[in-house]
Design a protein around this motif. Sequence first.
Motif, PDB file in Angstrom:
ATOM      1  N   GLU A 332       0.828  -1.207   0.000  1.00 42.86           N
ATOM      2  CA  GLU A 332       0.000   0.000   0.000  1.00 42.86           C
ATOM      3  C   GLU A 332       0.867   1.263   0.000  1.00 42.86           C
ATOM      4  O   GLU A 332       0.466   2.297  -0.541  1.00 42.86           O
ATOM      5  N   ALA A 333       2.040   1.166   0.617  1.00 41.08           N
ATOM      6  CA  ALA A 333       2.924   2.335   0.683  1.00 41.08           C
ATOM      7  C   ALA A 333       3.473   2.701  -0.688  1.00 41.08           C
ATOM      8  O   ALA A 333       3.836   3.856  -0.928  1.00 41.08           O
ATOM      9  N   LEU A 334       3.540   1.739  -1.589  1.00 37.56           N
ATOM     10  CA  LEU A 334       4.098   1.980  -2.917  1.00 37.56           C
ATOM     11  C   LEU A 334       3.060   2.475  -3.905  1.00 37.56           C
ATOM     12  O   LEU A 334       3.401   2.853  -5.026  1.00 37.56           O
ATOM     13  N   ASP A 335       1.796   2.461  -3.516  1.00 34.84           N
ATOM     14  CA  ASP A 335       0.722   2.947  -4.385  1.00 34.84           C
ATOM     15  C   ASP A 335       0.446   4.407  -4.051  1.00 34.84           C
ATOM     16  O   ASP A 335      -0.149   4.714  -3.011  1.00 34.84           O
ATOM     17  N   PRO A 336       0.869   5.335  -4.897  1.00 33.76           N
ATOM     18  CA  PRO A 336       0.654   6.753  -4.591  1.00 33.76           C
ATOM     19  C   PRO A 336      -0.825   7.121  -4.607  1.00 33.76           C
ATOM     20  O   PRO A 336      -1.596   6.620  -5.429  1.00 33.76           O
ATOM     21  N   ARG A 337      -1.206   7.970  -3.662  1.00 35.46           N
ATOM     22  CA  ARG A 337      -2.578   8.448  -3.575  1.00 35.46           C
ATOM     23  C   ARG A 337      -2.576   9.972  -3.646  1.00 35.46           C
ATOM     24  O   ARG A 337      -1.599  10.619  -3.252  1.00 35.46           O
ATOM     25  N   GLU A 338      -3.658  10.502  -4.134  1.00 35.79           N
ATOM     26  CA  GLU A 338      -3.766  11.957  -4.239  1.00 35.79           C
ATOM     27  C   GLU A 338      -3.607  12.588  -2.857  1.00 35.79           C
ATOM     28  O   GLU A 338      -4.221  12.152  -1.882  1.00 35.79           O
ATOM     29  N   GLY A 339      -2.769  13.592  -2.792  1.00 32.37           N
ATOM     30  CA  GLY A 339      -2.541  14.282  -1.524  1.00 32.37           C
ATOM     31  C   GLY A 339      -1.411  13.715  -0.691  1.00 32.37           C
ATOM     32  O   GLY A 339      -1.063  14.279   0.351  1.00 32.37           O
ATOM     33  N   ASP A 340      -0.827  12.588  -1.136  1.00 33.51           N
ATOM     34  CA  ASP A 340       0.302  12.026  -0.392  1.00 33.51           C
ATOM     35  C   ASP A 340       1.466  13.001  -0.341  1.00 33.51           C
ATOM     36  O   ASP A 340       1.768  13.697  -1.317  1.00 33.51           O
ATOM     37  N   ILE A 341       2.127  13.024   0.803  1.00 30.28           N
ATOM     38  CA  ILE A 341       3.381  13.772   0.930  1.00 30.28           C
ATOM     39  C   ILE A 341       4.502  12.783   1.245  1.00 30.28           C
ATOM     40  O   ILE A 341       5.350  12.511   0.417  1.00 30.28           O
ATOM     41  N   LYS A 342       4.475  12.219   2.430  1.00 27.83           N
ATOM     42  CA  LYS A 342       5.444  11.192   2.789  1.00 27.83           C
ATOM     43  C   LYS A 342       4.695   9.988   3.369  1.00 27.83           C
ATOM     44  O   LYS A 342       3.981  10.107   4.347  1.00 27.83           O
ATOM     45  N   VAL A 343       4.896   8.842   2.738  1.00 31.37           N
ATOM     46  CA  VAL A 343       4.315   7.596   3.209  1.00 31.37           C
ATOM     47  C   VAL A 343       5.408   6.799   3.896  1.00 31.37           C
ATOM     48  O   VAL A 343       6.537   6.701   3.403  1.00 31.37           O
ATOM     49  N   VAL A 344       5.078   6.218   5.047  1.00 29.77           N
ATOM     50  CA  VAL A 344       6.053   5.532   5.875  1.00 29.77           C
ATOM     51  C   VAL A 344       5.578   4.112   6.158  1.00 29.77           C
ATOM     52  O   VAL A 344       4.404   3.902   6.486  1.00 29.77           O
ATOM     53  N   ILE A 345       6.487   3.156   6.049  1.00 34.77           N
ATOM     54  CA  ILE A 345       6.212   1.798   6.507  1.00 34.77           C
ATOM     55  C   ILE A 345       6.650   1.714   7.961  1.00 34.77           C
ATOM     56  O   ILE A 345       7.814   1.916   8.278  1.00 34.77           O
ATOM     57  N   ASP A 346       5.692   1.413   8.833  1.00 31.20           N
ATOM     58  CA  ASP A 346       5.921   1.357  10.270  1.00 31.20           C
ATOM     59  C   ASP A 346       6.254  -0.083  10.659  1.00 31.20           C
ATOM     60  O   ASP A 346       5.386  -0.948  10.636  1.00 31.20           O
ATOM     61  N   PHE A 347       7.486  -0.345  11.025  1.00 33.67           N
ATOM     62  CA  PHE A 347       7.919  -1.705  11.373  1.00 33.67           C
ATOM     63  C   PHE A 347       7.514  -2.086  12.794  1.00 33.67           C
ATOM     64  O   PHE A 347       7.685  -3.230  13.186  1.00 33.67           O
ATOM     65  N   THR A 348       6.989  -1.150  13.561  1.00 33.77           N
ATOM     66  CA  THR A 348       6.573  -1.450  14.934  1.00 33.77           C
ATOM     67  C   THR A 348       5.099  -1.800  15.019  1.00 33.77           C
ATOM     68  O   THR A 348       4.624  -2.216  16.081  1.00 33.77           O
ATOM     69  N   ALA A 349       4.350  -1.587  13.924  1.00 36.10           N
ATOM     70  CA  ALA A 349       2.898  -1.806  13.965  1.00 36.10           C
ATOM     71  C   ALA A 349       2.565  -3.290  13.808  1.00 36.10           C
ATOM     72  O   ALA A 349       3.275  -4.038  13.156  1.00 36.10           O
TER      73      ALA A 349
END
Length: 349
Positions: A332-349
Amino acid sequence: MRAITLVPGQIDAARIDEVPEPPAADGGILVRTVALGICGTDREIVSGAYGEAPPGEARLVLGHESLGEVISAPAGSGFGPGDRLVGFVRRPDPVPCEACAAGDWDMCRNGRYTECGIKGRHGYGAERFRVAPAFAIKVDRSLGILGVLVEPASIVAKAWDQIDRIGRRFGSWRPRRVLVTGAGAIGLLAALMGAQRGFDVHVLDRNVHSIKPRLVGDLGARYHADPASAVSELAADVILECTGAPQVIAAVLAAQAPSGIVCLLGLGPDHNIAFDIGRFNRALVLGNDVVFGSVNANRQHYEMAADALMRADRRWLERLISRRVPLARWREALDPREGDIKVVIDFTA
């Protein structure tokens, strides 16, 4: 341990793999990954556009925007268990060239450098990684997950450092007006550092139905959606071009003030457009103008970036992270969405 891996040059070859623990040869600091920032470079590598696995290996661990927590570190390294750190992207070439020998590996002259998650070296998209103390910077824990912004901010810090150096070619240069084209993460961080320096900052971006105009306004800067007014009428002393769009680049190259400086930070697709190189040359020569490109960063720039983030309003920085995605849903992080600025993969979630 789990890691995001791919086969460079192959389309849709990315997946979650079980990979061995990082070898001691990678560095003395053992790190637990906290977060991984995603940018256009990662998307291009996953698309098969480029990328290079380490010698003798078929797959590459993705990721160059790191944030980790130290598990163990060598005595005297300056790092200890529980410290937060960011690993550098580039490693100097083995020869080394004169730039790499001086610690300026971001300015490598012979191209034999490696880059984590990009060129010849595994990235930070694994649950654990190792890094040498010489290629990491400690990040204040108070930044929390915002520490993942240090790497992209280092790119901007280098650009500003180079602008300062060029501006010192004559002592009377006093820039006042700054134009940033593009309001992605790099553009907004460029605007932040311009505002921190007290400049009159203007940001050009076509996305008016998003949080971006408010983010710019909260810096005390002005947001423009009309390229004609923002580019041709401002006569900015400094322009940081962060879109990589050929039409925007052509516009800004003809729009700086006399003795102005244009820094090209964006990368976009190859595209042929009409451009009057003779007119550009005349303007550049008669105006004493400078145009230069900038990429990557060295230790000094990472330190400058960390300092800029520590001085920034945390609530403003938090709005730069538009999405936090758990590792299990990394695609999902690699699929750009309108309005995205910085997408982060959270390894703690």
